[in-house]
Motif scaffolding. Sequence first.
Motif, PDB file in Angstrom:
ATOM      1  N   GLU A  42     -14.887  55.169 -15.638  1.00 14.33           N
ATOM      2  CA  GLU A  42     -13.803  56.058 -15.237  1.00 14.33           C
ATOM      3  C   GLU A  42     -12.611  56.022 -16.184  1.00 14.33           C
ATOM      4  N   GLY A  43     -12.624  55.082 -17.123  1.00 14.05           N
ATOM      5  CA  GLY A  43     -11.521  54.992 -18.080  1.00 14.05           C
ATOM      6  C   GLY A  43     -10.239  54.446 -17.465  1.00 14.05           C
ATOM      7  N   LEU A  68     -13.222  60.216  -8.345  1.00 10.68           N
ATOM      8  CA  LEU A  68     -14.326  59.657  -9.114  1.00 10.68           C
ATOM      9  C   LEU A  68     -15.349  60.732  -9.450  1.00 10.68           C
ATOM     10  N   ASN A  69     -15.908  60.637 -10.643  1.00 16.73           N
ATOM     11  CA  ASN A  69     -16.990  61.547 -11.019  1.00 16.73           C
ATOM     12  C   ASN A  69     -18.291  61.030 -10.396  1.00 16.73           C
ATOM     13  N   PHE A  75     -21.744  54.202  -9.242  1.00 14.82           N
ATOM     14  CA  PHE A  75     -21.358  52.831  -9.608  1.00 14.82           C
ATOM     15  C   PHE A  75     -20.677  52.134  -8.431  1.00 14.82           C
ATOM     16  N   THR A  76     -19.822  52.858  -7.691  1.00  9.34           N
ATOM     17  CA  THR A  76     -19.133  52.262  -6.547  1.00  9.34           C
ATOM     18  C   THR A  76     -20.122  51.833  -5.479  1.00  9.34           C
TER      19      THR A  76
END
Length: 341
Positions: A42-43, A68-69, A75-76
């Motif tokens: 996510e940077g 979030l993308n 990932f979460t």
Amino acid sequence: MLNRRRGPTPRRHRVVASPIRLPVAALVFSLAYGTVGFMVIEGFGLLNAVYMTVTTLTTVGFGEIEPLNPDGRLFTLSLIAIGFTAVFTLLAVLTSLVASGQFGRSLTRRSMRQRIEALRDHYVVCAFGRVGRSAVEELAAQGADVVVVEVDPSLEPDMIEAGVLYVLDDPMREDVLERAGIARARGLLCAVDSDASNVYITLLARARNPDLFIIGRASSPESVEALERAGSNRVVSPYRLSGTRMAALAFQPAMLEFVDMVSVAPDLRIEELVLGERSALAGATVRDAASPYEGVMIMAVRSADGSLLVPPRADTELNVGDLLIIVGPMDALSDLAKRAR
């Protein structure tokens, strides 16, 4: 020179550390995994990434810092699966430790190690069997500090009930004797039921503390000389001692009853005192030393050259290095002990 047997701490002393090590490591991994993942995918900056990881693992539910993308959401989900597994495993292990009593015993041992480290001039008793237990009871009755070294974990409840400090480990390990404070101890009682073990423990202890007063237990007559060569100041054979006492009871029951009465009377003791270089009793006579105290009798005097007076004359002069055998009330003997130093 004796080989120093040092090695890793035995497993039973890591009863708490070992079970929780894996879930704690998994929890730390989850924190690192989440932080790095949010930074890469996510940077996020470091602070935001840590914040998102902690709120996700703790289910606080403050919401996302930024939307979030799809990759971030996947990932979460993986972070939730890993983190929840680590957290609930850790809680299960801690609950098991508390319920089984291992956690409490671990805290007790840690507190006990700190108390042992603070001891000076104490006595170390190796083994808490019948002989060792009787020795501990007598030493405790005399007000002495005692540390028991016992390898059998099944005897731990008995030592806790007796209220004695202990090290639950093998007394044949030098590092274990050091944990019992052998270098600072006044005396060592080797009460293990193996003569070979008692000889080896004596060798280790004598090498670590040359001034230590060591009493060894010998089950067989052949072991007496071996214990003396190893460094024991005195050697006791329980079986021979029992036989000698039985014979003495047959011929001199009144005398032994008197000795027993003196040993167990609440305010009467037989003590041995050695006159130090600055002793206030040096130069005094036996009469002068005993007369200030009611009920005190000096029964024997052994001079520094080994000569023994039993009983000593009233005008016998006491000198530095003399050993006195005295019977009398505890308070009087305590005061005499101070004057003898």
